[in-house]
Design an enzyme around this catalytic site. Structure first.
Site, short mmCIF file in Angstrom:
data_model
loop_
_atom_site.label_atom_id
_atom_site.label_comp_id
_atom_site.label_asym_id
_atom_site.label_seq_id
_atom_site.Cartn_x
_atom_site.Cartn_y
_atom_site.Cartn_z
N HIS A 347 0.80 -1.23 0.00
CA HIS A 347 0.00 0.00 0.00
C HIS A 347 0.83 1.27 0.00
CE1 HIS A 347 -3.95 -1.92 0.91
NE2 HIS A 347 -3.17 -2.85 1.45
N LYS A 535 -8.40 13.54 5.17
CA LYS A 535 -7.50 12.37 5.06
C LYS A 535 -6.49 12.46 6.19
CE LYS A 535 -6.51 13.80 0.78
NZ LYS A 535 -6.67 12.57 0.02
N ARG A 536 -5.70 11.40 6.40
CA ARG A 536 -4.64 11.48 7.40
C ARG A 536 -3.76 12.70 7.12
NH1 ARG A 536 -0.94 6.88 6.65
NH2 ARG A 536 -1.82 6.77 4.57
N LYS A 541 0.73 14.32 1.47
CA LYS A 541 -0.64 14.62 1.04
C LYS A 541 -0.85 16.12 0.83
CE LYS A 541 -2.54 10.51 3.32
NZ LYS A 541 -3.28 9.74 2.29
N THR A 643 -8.59 6.52 -1.67
CA THR A 643 -9.93 5.97 -1.82
C THR A 643 -10.96 7.04 -1.48
OG1 THR A 643 -9.58 5.03 0.38
CG2 THR A 643 -9.49 3.52 -1.47
N LYS A 647 -14.79 8.24 -3.09
CA LYS A 647 -16.02 8.54 -2.34
C LYS A 647 -16.58 9.89 -2.76
CE LYS A 647 -13.97 5.73 1.21
NZ LYS A 647 -12.98 5.73 2.30
C1 26Q Z 1 4.32 1.29 9.65
C2 26Q Z 1 5.38 0.73 10.33
C3 26Q Z 1 5.15 -0.29 11.24
C4 26Q Z 1 3.84 -0.72 11.45
C5 26Q Z 1 2.78 -0.13 10.77
C6 26Q Z 1 3.03 0.87 9.87
C7 26Q Z 1 1.91 1.43 9.09
C8 26Q Z 1 0.60 1.36 9.55
C9 26Q Z 1 -0.44 1.84 8.77
C10 26Q Z 1 2.16 1.97 7.86
C11 26Q Z 1 1.13 2.45 7.11
C12 26Q Z 1 -0.19 2.38 7.54
C13 26Q Z 1 -1.30 2.83 6.72
C14 26Q Z 1 -1.21 2.97 5.44
C15 26Q Z 1 -2.33 3.40 4.57
O1 26Q Z 1 -3.42 3.69 5.04
N1 26Q Z 1 -2.07 3.42 3.27
C16 26Q Z 1 -3.08 3.81 2.30
O2 26Q Z 1 -3.71 2.64 1.81
C17 26Q Z 1 -4.80 2.97 0.99
C18 26Q Z 1 -5.51 1.67 0.60
O3 26Q Z 1 -4.76 0.96 -0.32
C19 26Q Z 1 -4.34 3.73 -0.24
O4 26Q Z 1 -5.47 4.14 -0.96
C20 26Q Z 1 -3.54 4.97 0.18
O5 26Q Z 1 -2.98 5.59 -0.97
C21 26Q Z 1 -2.44 4.57 1.14
O6 26Q Z 1 -1.77 5.71 1.63
#
Ligand code: 26Q
Length: 802
Positions: A347, A535-536, A541, A643, A647
Site C-alpha cells: 500500500h 484524510k490522514r 498529502k 480511496t 467517495k
Molecule cells: C508502519 C510501520 C510499522 C507498522 C505499521 C506501519 C503502518 C501502519 C499503517 C504503515 C502504514 C499504515 C497505513 C497505510 C495506509 O493507510 N495506506 C493507504 O492505503 C490505501 C488503501 O490501499 C491507499 O489508498 C492509500 O494511498 C495509502 O496511503
C-alpha cells in the site's frame, strides 16, 4: 423474525422493557439502541449459522483477509440496509416516537484503523459478503481504537478512544476457541525417531488470544461472513514470578491501535501485536481446514490467505512453524504449501514506511519464528545465487535479513504467489522501481488491483437522497450492479435532473453546515463552494499546499477587496500521528490561518476555513455528500491509490488533483474535461529525485505570491510566536521542499481559478458532476473484489442456501 412493522414494534417494546426492567417512557436512547442492536444481531444469527454450515458442508475454498486494521465505523444503519429491513424498523420506531437516526448516533465508531488501508479492509468485507463470496477478516480487537482528537487552542490533543465503554452489541465472544500464543523463551533442536532434525520452543511465555466474532452482512442475500477480532488475555496456566506485570504486559498487546508510520512510539509492542494476530489466525484457519480435510498438502486448494500490507507477514513463517514442528512435515513440502497459500498487497511506495525489524528485537521475542525466517532467507539467497551467480550486490539488496534487519516486504514477496499494488501507477512504480529486482526475478507474481469503495455505504447509506434520485431516474439495478450508473450519462445535460441534483447537494450542505455550527460555532454560507480535504495528515498529502493557497487568496482579497471570487468554505479533517511533529505543525497552521481569516470582516463573505475535529468514518459519511470540490493533491508518485477520491466522485464532487494514484484512473473514467488536474507528473517528480535540478529558493524569489505567503509563516502575520511555523518554513526553503509544494503552487492557483470560473456556470458544473457519478461504478469495491476473486484468490460465489 418480524415480517412487518407491527411485529417489529411489538417485539422491540417487549424486549426493551424486559431487558431494562422499566416502562418504555423511562428508557433512554442508549437502552433503545442496545435493545435494537441485540435484536438485529439475533436476526442476523440465523443466516450466520446457515452460511457457516454451508461453507462447512460444501467444503468450499475460503479466503482469509489478515489485517492489522479494520476501520468499520458504525454498523447499525448498514446492517439494517443490507438486511432489507431499514424502512420497517425506521417506520416502526417512528410510531413509537423514536427517530432511527438518533439511535444510530448512539453507536460508537469501531475505529480500528488509521485511514485508507483499514477502511479498504472494511469495504472489502462488505463486498465479499454482498457478492456471496466466502471471505472473512481476521484482526485485532483493540480496546482503544485510533485516538480521539481534540483541538485545544489550535493544537491537536489526543485522548484514548473508548468505543467499548458501553459494550459492542455486534460481537460474540468465543472463549472456547482461545489460542495460546508463545513469546520469548528459546529454541532447542533434537533428532526424532526417524532421524530428522526437529525444533522445539522451550520456556515460552504464553498469552491467550480470545476471539470475538462479528457478523458481516451481505446486501439482501442472506450471506453472513465473519470478522474475527482477537483480544489478549493472561493464559490460564502460565506461571510467572510477577503476576501483576504479566497481566499488564499481556493486556497491553491489544490495548491500543498504534497510529501509522515512521513517526511513532511503541515499536516493540507492535511486533508483539503482529505475531499475536497471525499466530491466532493461522491456528484457527488450519484447525478449521482439518475438521473437513486431512491432507495438508491440499491446503492451497481450500484456503487462501491475504496479507494486507506487511503487518501480518509473519503469518508466512508461522504457517511454516505449524507444518514443520507440529505436523512434522519436511521443509520442501511445507514451503510448497506456504507459497501457494499466501498473497500480499503493498500500500505504499514511501521507502521510509517499508517495515523492517532489528534482529536484536525480533530474535529474542520470537526465537522459533526468527530461526525459520533465517532459513527462508538462506534458501532464498541460495536460489538467487543460482539465477545471478556472483551478483553479490543484487542478492544483498534482495535478502530478507541484511545488516541486522528483517525486511518484511522481502519476506512477503518471497513467501507469496501474488504481489499487487493498489492502482495502475502504483503497481508500475513497484515493478519499475521499489521492487524492480523482485519483479525481474519473479515477474509472474506481480499484478495490479485498483482499489474500490463500497457504494452501499458511501452512496446508498451516506447519501440516501442522491441514491433515491438516481433510482427514480435510472431504476435500482445500480445498487446490485454499480456499472449501471453509466445510464446517468443520458441525463448529464438534462436540466431538471441537474436541478434535482443541486437540490440534493443543498440538503447535504445544510446538514453539514448544521454540524459545523454545532461543533465550531461558525455559520457557513450554503451557497459557497464547499472545498474539502479530509484524510490522514501527512507531508506527502500536502495539506500545506491547500493552506498556502488560502493564504494567497486572503492576501489577494486584502489587496483588492473587489477581487472577483466566489465565496468558498474550505473544510479540513485530519488526524496527525501523535509523534509526527511536522504534521501537528500543519494542524496548528490551519487553525492560525482560520482564526485570522474567519475573524476578518473584510473577507468574511468570501472565505471561511473550517477544521472538523476528530475526523472518522461517521463524520466522513456526512462530509462526502456535501462536498463540491475534492482535494486530492499529493505529490505525484506518493499516494499509492487514495480511496477518499472515489467517495467524493461517487457523490458528485469534482476533483482537484495531481496525476497520482487512482486520480489517474478517475481522469480516465470521468474524462479529462470533468476533472481539474494540475502539477508535476510522477515522472517529473521522480526525475527530480534522481537527477536533481529543483531549487525551491528560485520559486520563492521569482514568484511574488510565493514569497509573500512563505514569509508570512515566520513574520508573525498568522501567529504571535514567530518561531511557531519555522519548521514549515525550513522544510520549504532550507530542506528544498521535498514534496514540491512551491513547485506546484502556481499551477494550483491557476486550477482553482478554473474551478471558480466553472462554478459560475451551473450547467457546466452539474454536467461535470453527473459525469463523475455516472463513471464512478468502476470504483465500487465489488469490481475490485471480483478481480481479486477471479485472478488471485480463485474463490467462487455460491447460491445454494437461499
Ligand atoms: C508502519 C510501520 C510499522 C507498522 C505499521 C506501519 C503502518 C501502519 C499503517 C504503515 C502504514 C499504515 C497505513 C497505510 C495506509 O493507510 N495506506 C493507504 O492505503 C490505501 C488503501 O490501499 C491507499 O489508498 C492509500 O494511498 C495509502 O496511503
Amino acid at each position: 423474525m418480524f415480517s412487518d412493522k407491527t411485529d417489529f414494534k411489538e417485539a422491540f417494546l417487549k424486549r426493551l422493557e424486559m431487558s431494562y426492567g422499566k416502562p418504555f417512557p423511562h428508557t433512554t436512547k442508549r437502552d433503545q439502541f442496545h435493545t435494537l442492536g441485540n435484536m438485529i444481531r439475533e436476526y442476523i444469527s440465523m443466516n450466520w449459522i446457515h452460511t457457516n454450515e454451508h461453507y462447512r458442508l460444501q467444503n468450499q475454498k475460503q479466503m482469509y483477509y489478515l489485517s492489522i486494521e479494520f476501520l468499520l465505523g458504525r454498523l447499525l444503519g448498514q446492517n439494517l440496509i443490507n438486511l432489507g429491513i431499514y424502512e420497517i424498523v425506521k417506520d416502526g420506531l417512528q410510531d413509537l416516537g423514536i427517530t432511527l437516526d438518533d439511535l444510530e448516533e448512539i453507536e460508537s465508531d469501531a475505529g480500528l484503523g488509521n485511514g485508507g488501508l483499514g477502511r479498504l479492509a472494511a469495504c472489502f468485507l462488505d463486498s465479499l459478503a454482498s457478492l456471496d463470496l466466502p471471505g472473512h477478516g481476521s484482526g485485532i480487537r483493540y480496546k482503544h481504537g485510533l485516538f480521539e482528537q481534540k483541538i485545544v487552542e489550535g493544537y491537536q490533543v489526543e485522548l484514548p478512544e473508548q468505543w467499548l465503554r458501553h459494550g459492542h452489541v455486534w460481537e460474540v465472544r468465543k472463549p472456547d476457541l482461545t489460542v495460546n500464543v508463545p513469546f520469548w523463551g528459546r529454541v532447542e533442536s533434537f533428532v526424532d525417531d526417524q532421524g530428522n532434525l526437529r525444533f522445539e520452543h522451550r520456556d515460552a511465555e504464553y498469552v491467550s488470544a480470545v476471539p470475538y466474532d462479528n457478523p458481516v452482512v451481505g446486501y439482501k442475500n442472506s450471506t453472513v461472513n465473519t470478522l474475527r477480532l482477537w483480544s489478549a488475555e493472561p493464559a490460564r496456566y502460565q506461571p510467572h514470578k510477577d503476576m501483576m506485570k504479566y497481566k499488564r504486559d499481556t493486556e497491553a498487546i491489544t490495548e491500543f491501535l498504534y497510529p501509522d508510520d515512521t513517526h511513532d512510539e511503541g515499536k516493540i509492542l507492535r511486533l508483539k501485536q503482529q505475531y499475536f494476530l497471525v499466530c491466532a489466525s493461522i491456528r484457527t484457519i488450519v484447525d478449521s481446514y482439518l475438521t473437513k480435510n486431512d491432507d495438508l498438502l491440499k491446503l492451497p486448494e481450500y484456503v487462501v490467505i491475504h496479507i494486507n500490507d506487511t503487518h501480518p507477514v509473519l503469518a508466512i513463517p508461522e504457517l511454516m512453524r505449524l507444518l514443520l514442528d507440529e505436523y512434522k512435515m519436511n521443509w520442501d513440502d511445507a514451503w510448497y504449501i506456504v507459497t501457494k497459500t499466501f498473497c500480499y498487497t503493498n500500500h505504499t511506495t514511501l521507502s521510509e514506511a517499508l517495515e523492517t525489524w532489528p534482529v536484536r528485537i525480533f530474535q529474542p521475542l520470537l526465537p522459533r519464528i526468527y530461526s525459520i525466517v533465517n532459513e527462508i532467507n538462506e534458501r532464498y539467497c541460495h536460489q538467487l545465487w543460482q539465477s545471478y551467480p556472483n551478483e553479490w550486490d543484487r542478492i544483498e539488496k534482495m535478502a530478507i535479513i541484511a545488516h541486522g534487519e528483517v525486511k518484511m516486504a522481502h519476506l512477503a514477496i518471497a513467501g507469496s504467489f501474488s504481489v499487487n499494488g493498489v492502482a495502475k501507477i502504483h503497481s508500475e512504480i513497484l515493478k519499475k522501481r521499489e521492487m524492480n529486482l523482485f519483479y525481474q526475478f519473479s515477474p509472474e507474481k506481480f499484478n495490479s488491483k485498483t482499489n474500490g469503495i463500497t457504494h452501499r455505504r458511501w452512496l446508498l447509506k451516506a447519501n440516501p437522497e442522491l441514491a433515491q434520485l438516481i433510482t427514480e431516474t435510472i431504476g435500482s439495478e445500480w445498487i446490485r450492479s454499480p456499472d449501471h450508473l453509466t445510464k446517468l450519462h443520458a441525463f448529464s445535460s438534462d436540466s431538471s435532473f441537474q436541478q434535482e441534483l443541486a437540490k440534493v447537494r443543498r440538503v447535504k450542505k445544510e446538514k453539514l453546515a448544521h454540524r459545523i455550527y454545532q461543533q465550531n460555532g461558525i455559520v457557513v454560507d450554503i451557497n459557497s463552494i464547499f472545498d474539502v480535504q479530509v484524510k490522514r495528515l501527512h507531508a506527502y498529502k500536502r495539506q500545506l499546499l491547500n493552506v498556502l493557497h488560502i493564504m494567497y487568496l486572503y492576501n489577494r482579497l486584502k489587496e483588492d477587496p473587489t477581487y472577483n471570487m466566489l465565496p468558498r468554505t474550505f473544510i479540513f479533517g485530519a488526524k496527525a500521528s501523535p509523534g509526527y511533529y511536522y504534521a501537528k505543525k500543519i494542524i496548528k497552521l490551519i487553525h492560525s490561518v482560520s482564526k485570522k481569516v474567519n475573524a476578518d470582516p473584510m473577507v468574511k463573505e468570501k472565505i471561511k476555513i473550517i477544521f472538523l475535529e476528530n475526523y472518522r468514518v461517521s463524520v466522513a459519511e456526512e462530509i462526502f455528500p456535501a462536498a463540491d470540490v475534492s482535494e486530492q493533491i499529493s505529490t505525484a508518485s506518493k499516494e499509492a491509490s487514495g480511496t477518499g477520491n472515489m467517495k467524493f466522485m461517487m457523490n458528485g464532487a469534482l476533483t482537484v488533483g495531481t496525476l497520482d494514484g487512482a486520480n489517474i484512473e478517475i481522469l480516465e473514467r470521468a474524462g479529462k474535461e470533468n476533472i481539474f488536474i494540475f502539477g508535476l507528473s510522477a515522472e517529473e517528480v521522480l526525475r527530480y529525485y534522481s537527477q536533481g535540478g529543483y531549487s525551491s529558493m528560485e520559486y520563492y524569489h521569482l514568484d511574488e505570491r510565493i514569497h509573500t505567503v512563505v514569509n508570512q509563516l515566520v513574520n508573525g502575520f498568522f501567529s504571535e510566536d514567530e518561531s511557531e511555523f519555522e519548521p514549515i518554513f525550513d522544510s520549504l526553503l532550507v530542506e528544498n521542499d521535498y514534496y514540491f509544494v512551491l513547485r506546484d503552487f502556481a499551477s494550483y492557483i491557476d486550477i482553482h481559478q478554473e474551478v471558480d470560473a466553472t462554478f459560475q456556470k451551473p450547467e457546466k458544473w452539474w454536467k461535470m458532476s453527473i459525469e463523475n457519478i455516472a463513471n464512478s461504478g468502476y470504483f465500487s469495491s465489488d469490481r475490485t473484489i471480483e478481480e481479486y476473486s477471479n485472478h488471485i484468490w480463485k474463490i467462487n460465489q455460491y447460491s445454494f442456501h437461499k
